[in-house]
Design a protein around this motif. Sequence first.
Motif, mmCIF file in Angstrom:
data_model
loop_
_atom_site.group_PDB
_atom_site.id
_atom_site.type_symbol
_atom_site.label_atom_id
_atom_site.label_comp_id
_atom_site.label_asym_id
_atom_site.label_seq_id
_atom_site.Cartn_x
_atom_site.Cartn_y
_atom_site.Cartn_z
ATOM 1 N N ALA A 125 26.560 -22.675 1.307
ATOM 2 C CA ALA A 125 25.378 -22.392 0.496
ATOM 3 C C ALA A 125 24.638 -23.689 0.209
ATOM 4 O O ALA A 125 25.249 -24.683 -0.198
ATOM 5 C CB ALA A 125 25.790 -21.726 -0.812
ATOM 6 N N PHE A 126 23.331 -23.666 0.429
ATOM 7 C CA PHE A 126 22.469 -24.809 0.132
ATOM 8 C C PHE A 126 21.565 -24.458 -1.040
ATOM 9 O O PHE A 126 20.994 -23.365 -1.101
ATOM 10 C CB PHE A 126 21.609 -25.171 1.344
ATOM 11 C CG PHE A 126 22.340 -25.936 2.411
ATOM 12 C CD1 PHE A 126 22.126 -27.288 2.590
ATOM 13 C CD2 PHE A 126 23.255 -25.294 3.235
ATOM 14 C CE1 PHE A 126 22.798 -27.995 3.585
ATOM 15 C CE2 PHE A 126 23.939 -25.988 4.220
ATOM 16 C CZ PHE A 126 23.712 -27.338 4.402
ATOM 17 N N GLN A 127 21.432 -25.382 -1.976
ATOM 18 C CA GLN A 127 20.483 -25.270 -3.083
ATOM 19 C C GLN A 127 19.858 -26.626 -3.315
ATOM 20 O O GLN A 127 20.542 -27.664 -3.222
ATOM 21 C CB GLN A 127 21.178 -24.808 -4.370
ATOM 22 C CG GLN A 127 21.424 -23.311 -4.459
ATOM 23 C CD GLN A 127 21.998 -22.902 -5.800
ATOM 24 O OE1 GLN A 127 23.063 -23.350 -6.192
ATOM 25 N NE2 GLN A 127 21.290 -22.042 -6.503
ATOM 26 N N ASP A 128 18.567 -26.628 -3.611
ATOM 27 C CA ASP A 128 17.847 -27.869 -3.887
ATOM 28 C C ASP A 128 18.046 -28.894 -2.785
ATOM 29 O O ASP A 128 18.166 -30.094 -3.028
ATOM 30 C CB ASP A 128 18.280 -28.461 -5.228
ATOM 31 C CG ASP A 128 17.891 -27.586 -6.399
ATOM 32 O OD1 ASP A 128 16.851 -26.909 -6.299
ATOM 33 O OD2 ASP A 128 18.624 -27.558 -7.400
ATOM 34 N N GLY A 129 18.116 -28.407 -1.543
ATOM 35 C CA GLY A 129 18.172 -29.314 -0.409
ATOM 36 C C GLY A 129 19.539 -29.864 -0.081
ATOM 37 O O GLY A 129 19.641 -30.770 0.750
#
Length: 331
Positions: A125-129
């Motif tokens: 999972a990716f969040q905020d790059g």
Amino acid sequence: MSNRDNPYDTGAGEVNITFGGLNAGSDRSAAAGAGASQTAPQGTDVIKDVSTASFAADVIQESRRQPVLVDFWAPWCGPCKQLTPMLEKVVREARGRVKLAKLNIDEHPAIPGQLGIQSIPAVIAFQDGRPVDGFMGAIPESQVREFIGRLTAGDTGRIEEALAAAGQAREAGDSQTAVQIYSAVLEQDPEQVDALAGLADLLFEAGRTDEAKAVLDRVPEAKKGASAVAAVRARMALAEQVAELGDPAELERRLAANPADHQARFDLALIQNARGEREAAADSLLAIVKADRAWKDDAARTKLLELFEAWGMSDPVTLSARRKLSSLLFS
């Protein structure tokens, strides 16, 4: 999945991985601001096949708008064939709060190599790059839902902040920014009632009534009675009535000649409301209630209650007029 069990957690809190020249751990504030002012076209699919070339745009940049799950798979992988359809199902049910990027490791080995992926299926999972969590193996659907639920747990707070920012923009007269914020919220949660109502209201104020109605049509059936939606519908209904009322100057002349012309006063109240003259509109209707409560089956009081709903129950004019109405009715 706890950080202790997460093979992708470094314990440092900030993960720096470079993909195609883009640093995933770089300053995110500018990109976050840009994300708030740009929205993807309606109907953009939440599931996409990605490549090494498109990874920076489809995962890194896109994760600044909402979480992006990357499903690392291969055609020969049996467990992948079990996991991927279930992942797609749960992601679609999330209605835009999370996206899924599928990457074939046979065709695009560079990125899984950088991330140290040694077995598949693997989901990061990716969040905020940046990568923030992950799991390996074909886990049950309930665990996938739980995983996505943790990723999106902060959505409510962020949406509330965005809605507050949209309200501030409206108060400052910056309708364009408010529209952009509402649109960004709706990309994350297409059924967010306050954003739908706010966007419809701005479109209506801009004279784009058909578009405003189309936005209100997107409100889920179970939420059509929400106060924000009811307020916009009430304003639109009042405007339609006002369009048929005629010249306000003529109504004022009629009242000057005959103060007991309640119909003229009633019609003038609707026009005053349409002009934004709320206090004048309330006073006109209160004057009818005071003079003849029974006029047209209590039409003045009924209309005043409709205005209260349109203005909002916490509006200062609503509060003041409600006190005056109570005084008239119960004195």
